[in-house]
Motif scaffolding. Sequence first.
Motif, PDB file in Angstrom:
ATOM      1  N   ILE A 140       0.837  -1.202   0.000  1.00 12.58           N
ATOM      2  CA  ILE A 140       0.000   0.000   0.000  1.00 12.58           C
ATOM      3  C   ILE A 140       0.874   1.256   0.000  1.00 12.58           C
ATOM      4  CG2 ILE A 140      -1.700   1.294   1.341  1.00 12.58           C
ATOM      5  CD1 ILE A 140      -2.868  -1.345   2.265  1.00 12.58           C
ATOM      6  N   THR A 141       1.971   1.226   0.763  1.00 11.86           N
ATOM      7  CA  THR A 141       2.868   2.382   0.789  1.00 11.86           C
ATOM      8  C   THR A 141       3.492   2.632  -0.582  1.00 11.86           C
ATOM      9  OG1 THR A 141       3.367   1.904   3.105  1.00 11.86           O
ATOM     10  CG2 THR A 141       4.851   3.397   1.949  1.00 11.86           C
ATOM     11  N   TRP A 142       3.929   1.534  -1.232  1.00 16.29           N
ATOM     12  CA  TRP A 142       4.525   1.678  -2.564  1.00 16.29           C
ATOM     13  C   TRP A 142       3.492   2.177  -3.572  1.00 16.29           C
ATOM     14  CZ3 TRP A 142       9.132   2.057  -4.546  1.00 16.29           C
ATOM     15  CH2 TRP A 142       9.323   1.848  -5.921  1.00 16.29           C
ATOM     16  N   TRP A 143       2.258   1.657  -3.468  1.00 12.37           N
ATOM     17  CA  TRP A 143       1.203   2.130  -4.367  1.00 12.37           C
ATOM     18  C   TRP A 143       0.891   3.602  -4.103  1.00 12.37           C
ATOM     19  CZ3 TRP A 143      -3.583   4.120  -3.010  1.00 12.37           C
ATOM     20  CH2 TRP A 143      -4.461   4.349  -4.071  1.00 12.37           C
ATOM     21  N   PHE A 144       0.866   4.008  -2.836  1.00 10.91           N
ATOM     22  CA  PHE A 144       0.572   5.398  -2.499  1.00 10.91           C
ATOM     23  C   PHE A 144       1.666   6.327  -3.011  1.00 10.91           C
ATOM     24  CE2 PHE A 144       0.974   8.970   0.503  1.00 10.91           C
ATOM     25  CZ  PHE A 144      -0.281   9.550   0.327  1.00 10.91           C
ATOM     26  N   ILE A 145       2.935   5.904  -2.871  1.00 10.75           N
ATOM     27  CA  ILE A 145       4.037   6.734  -3.362  1.00 10.75           C
ATOM     28  C   ILE A 145       3.951   6.885  -4.877  1.00 10.75           C
ATOM     29  CG2 ILE A 145       6.543   6.824  -3.639  1.00 10.75           C
ATOM     30  CD1 ILE A 145       6.800   5.536  -0.903  1.00 10.75           C
ATOM     31  N   GLN A 146       3.686   5.779  -5.577  1.00 12.77           N
ATOM     32  CA  GLN A 146       3.570   5.867  -7.027  1.00 12.77           C
ATOM     33  C   GLN A 146       2.361   6.707  -7.448  1.00 12.77           C
ATOM     34  OE1 GLN A 146       3.539   1.744  -8.299  1.00 12.77           O
ATOM     35  NE2 GLN A 146       5.732   1.805  -8.744  1.00 12.77           N
ATOM     36  N   PHE A 147       1.262   6.575  -6.684  1.00 11.48           N
ATOM     37  CA  PHE A 147       0.052   7.336  -7.022  1.00 11.48           C
ATOM     38  C   PHE A 147       0.279   8.833  -6.834  1.00 11.48           C
ATOM     39  CE2 PHE A 147      -3.938   9.278  -5.555  1.00 11.48           C
ATOM     40  CZ  PHE A 147      -4.726   9.078  -6.684  1.00 11.48           C
ATOM     41  N   VAL A 148       0.871   9.210  -5.695  1.00 16.47           N
ATOM     42  CA  VAL A 148       1.121  10.632  -5.440  1.00 16.47           C
ATOM     43  C   VAL A 148       2.220  11.159  -6.344  1.00 16.47           C
ATOM     44  CG1 VAL A 148       1.816  12.291  -3.675  1.00 16.47           C
ATOM     45  CG2 VAL A 148       0.315  10.388  -3.059  1.00 16.47           C
ATOM     46  N   ASP A 149       3.219  10.326  -6.612  1.00 17.99           N
ATOM     47  CA  ASP A 149       4.312  10.746  -7.486  1.00 17.99           C
ATOM     48  C   ASP A 149       3.827  10.997  -8.908  1.00 17.99           C
ATOM     49  OD1 ASP A 149       7.396  10.943  -7.762  1.00 17.99           O
ATOM     50  OD2 ASP A 149       6.805   9.615  -9.417  1.00 17.99           O
ATOM     51  N   GLY A 150       2.718  10.341  -9.288  1.00 22.39           N
ATOM     52  CA  GLY A 150       2.207  10.498 -10.648  1.00 22.39           C
ATOM     53  C   GLY A 150       1.571  11.840 -10.931  1.00 22.39           C
ATOM     54  N   PHE A 151       1.335  12.661  -9.898  1.00 28.00           N
ATOM     55  CA  PHE A 151       0.731  13.967 -10.140  1.00 28.00           C
ATOM     56  C   PHE A 151       1.719  14.940 -10.779  1.00 28.00           C
ATOM     57  CE2 PHE A 151      -2.127  12.368  -6.807  1.00 28.00           C
ATOM     58  CZ  PHE A 151      -3.346  12.629  -7.407  1.00 28.00           C
ATOM     59  N   PHE A 152       2.956  14.937 -10.296  1.00 28.02           N
ATOM     60  CA  PHE A 152       3.938  15.909 -10.773  1.00 28.02           C
ATOM     61  C   PHE A 152       5.068  15.285 -11.581  1.00 28.02           C
ATOM     62  CE2 PHE A 152       1.947  18.114  -7.229  1.00 28.02           C
ATOM     63  CZ  PHE A 152       1.778  19.395  -7.739  1.00 28.02           C
ATOM     64  N   SER A 153       5.180  13.963 -11.573  1.00 29.41           N
ATOM     65  CA  SER A 153       6.260  13.340 -12.340  1.00 29.41           C
ATOM     66  C   SER A 153       6.139  13.570 -13.845  1.00 29.41           C
ATOM     67  CB  SER A 153       6.313  11.835 -12.041  1.00 29.41           C
ATOM     68  OG  SER A 153       5.080  11.229 -12.349  1.00 29.41           O
ATOM     69  N   PRO A 154       4.925  13.588 -14.466  1.00 26.79           N
ATOM     70  CA  PRO A 154       4.875  13.926 -15.907  1.00 26.79           C
ATOM     71  C   PRO A 154       5.407  15.313 -16.213  1.00 26.79           C
ATOM     72  CG  PRO A 154       2.831  12.875 -15.222  1.00 26.79           C
ATOM     73  CD  PRO A 154       3.603  13.168 -13.977  1.00 26.79           C
ATOM     74  N   LEU A 155       5.211  16.265 -15.277  1.00 26.20           N
ATOM     75  CA  LEU A 155       5.731  17.613 -15.485  1.00 26.20           C
ATOM     76  C   LEU A 155       7.254  17.609 -15.497  1.00 26.20           C
ATOM     77  CD1 LEU A 155       5.243  20.669 -15.732  1.00 26.20           C
ATOM     78  CD2 LEU A 155       5.166  20.764 -13.221  1.00 26.20           C
ATOM     79  N   TYR A 156       7.858  16.849 -14.582  1.00 29.17           N
ATOM     80  CA  TYR A 156       9.316  16.770 -14.544  1.00 29.17           C
ATOM     81  C   TYR A 156       9.866  16.003 -15.750  1.00 29.17           C
ATOM     82  CZ  TYR A 156       9.295  18.624  -9.792  1.00 29.17           C
ATOM     83  OH  TYR A 156       9.137  19.420  -8.693  1.00 29.17           O
ATOM     84  N   GLU A 157       9.116  15.030 -16.250  1.00 29.67           N
ATOM     85  CA  GLU A 157       9.561  14.299 -17.438  1.00 29.67           C
ATOM     86  C   GLU A 157       9.603  15.204 -18.663  1.00 29.67           C
ATOM     87  OE1 GLU A 157       7.025  10.969 -17.887  1.00 29.67           O
ATOM     88  OE2 GLU A 157       7.853   9.848 -16.177  1.00 29.67           O
TER      89      GLU A 157
ATOM     90  N   GLY B 259       8.466  13.764  -7.677  1.00 27.09           N
ATOM     91  CA  GLY B 259       7.043  14.122  -7.749  1.00 27.09           C
ATOM     92  C   GLY B 259       6.325  13.897  -6.435  1.00 27.09           C
ATOM     93  N   PHE B 260       6.733  12.853  -5.709  1.00 25.99           N
ATOM     94  CA  PHE B 260       6.121  12.580  -4.403  1.00 25.99           C
ATOM     95  C   PHE B 260       6.447  13.690  -3.414  1.00 25.99           C
ATOM     96  CE2 PHE B 260       6.505  10.645  -0.146  1.00 25.99           C
ATOM     97  CZ  PHE B 260       5.194  10.225   0.026  1.00 25.99           C
TER      98      PHE B 260
END
Length: 259
Positions: free
Chosen positions: A71-88, A98-99
């Motif tokens: 659940i922690t890994w899924w939460f980190i990936q989920f929250v990281d997905g909000f800003f990671s496309p911007l950094y990409e 992004g997290f």
Amino acid sequence: MAMAAEKESTSIPLSQAESGSSDPEDLAKSPPSSPNSSTRKACCFVLQSWFSKKFMTGCVVLFPVAVTFFITWWFIQFVDGFFSPLYERLGVDIFGLGFITSLLFVFFVGVFVSSWMGAAVFSVGEWVIKQMPFVRHIYSASKQISAAISPDQNTTAFKEVAIIRHPRVGEYAFGFITSTVILQRENEDEELCSVFVPTNHLYIGDIFLVNSKEIIRPNLSIREGIEIIVSGGMTMPQVISPQERVARPNERIPMNRMV
């Protein structure tokens, strides 16, 4: 006559054949049943039961750890997905950036909403959401849950954890005090507490008006009470002691309580 004699000599009764099968030579060839074989079977059974028990113990210990990490890994990936496309798009590929940005964004939103300008902007956005037919019900339910665990403890939050006698004598129900009300009577006024008793996790339940003197107030915080409700009572402490009731200015404590 000779043929008949040969048949008689070759034909052996069934009883004799069965008795002949247990020939001493055959018994000598077959392995004897010794006490060592039963001992080996008992040892194998003990080892098998011990291995099964230890294996189940390992599963019981590792299951919550695995679920927590998943659940922690899924939460980190989920929250990281909000800003990671911007950094990409900017050409920055650092996992976790992004997290961290999302956490900082939530922090600054909390700081902004705490100010008078942020509260005004938030109230306007809340008014717009409440005008939507279906979304407003979801927002109201989620807001009540978030208000219950809010550190501000405003008027809509849970006040205290309460234990009331419900539904029969000798049975108790876990709930939360949400507000107090004064019931006016001819003789004297009665102070009642509005107790919310969840029936389906935390967002659905019943409201009971209980006399404040009949409510048991355990030494549990709001977060501990929510954990008990959500976990189905598995996080219930073994010993629950009620809080000492603080006397109000116009309230007298009975002598037996003082003693």
